[in-house]
Design an enzyme around this catalytic site. Structure first.
Site, mmCIF file in Angstrom:
data_model
loop_
_atom_site.group_PDB
_atom_site.id
_atom_site.type_symbol
_atom_site.label_atom_id
_atom_site.label_comp_id
_atom_site.label_asym_id
_atom_site.label_seq_id
_atom_site.Cartn_x
_atom_site.Cartn_y
_atom_site.Cartn_z
ATOM 1 N N CYS A 162 0.796 -1.420 0.007
ATOM 2 C CA CYS A 162 -0.078 -0.225 0.131
ATOM 3 C C CYS A 162 0.807 1.285 -0.091
ATOM 4 C CB CYS A 162 -1.029 -0.072 1.036
ATOM 5 S SG CYS A 162 -0.171 0.398 2.843
ATOM 6 N N CYS A 166 0.749 3.947 1.932
ATOM 7 C CA CYS A 166 1.352 4.166 3.384
ATOM 8 C C CYS A 166 2.526 3.506 3.807
ATOM 9 C CB CYS A 166 0.103 4.358 4.358
ATOM 10 S SG CYS A 166 -0.565 2.661 4.746
#
Length: 136
Positions: free
Chosen positions: A46, A48
């Site tokens: 992902c 993040c």
């Protein structure tokens, strides 16, 4: 499962700075059972993880005190290892990315995804450094 060539640079982002990659439940058990402190990073594909978690983990290592052992598992890739690592992180629910600091096999500090997502890498690093200063 993600293709190996897709996750290779994401794995190397941590292994290139000294994290050992764990791919089996047995390897996770052995790492957490080690005497001293162990930082476990649950890596992820992902955004993040790329913008916040991996850089934060790396920045945290510029500290006088740091964990004795640095390990990582990859969510969505190394299922057995990730499941085993998450089992040691109970009562926290599974999340990725996430980071856990263990001391002599005991969970002493946890950063869940909601502590990582939307926060700058420097803030994550400072959180980890505070934990290192207390437990390492």
């Amino acid at each position: 499962m993600y293709p190996a060539d897709l996750v290779k640079p994401m794995r190397e982002d941590l292994t290139n700075v000294g994290f050992d990659e764990l791919q089996t439940a047995e390897a996770v058990e052995a790492a957490i059972a080690k005497e001293g402190t162990t930082l476990v990073v649950v890596n992820s594909v992902c955004g993040c993880a790329a913008a916040n978690a991996r850089p934060g983990a790396k920045f945290s290592l510029s500290n006088d005190k740091k964990p004795d052992n640095l390990v990582t598992v990859f969510a969505g890739v190394d299922r057995e290892a990730t499941d085993k690592a998450r089992g040691f992180m109970i009562p926290f629910p599974p999340s990725s990315p996430s980071m856990a600091l263990f001391k002599n096999g005991e969970l002493v500090h946890m950063l869940e995804r909601h502590h990582i997502e939307g926060r700058p890498a420097e803030m994550i690093a400072e959180n980890l450094k505070d934990a290192y200063n207390e437990h390492c």
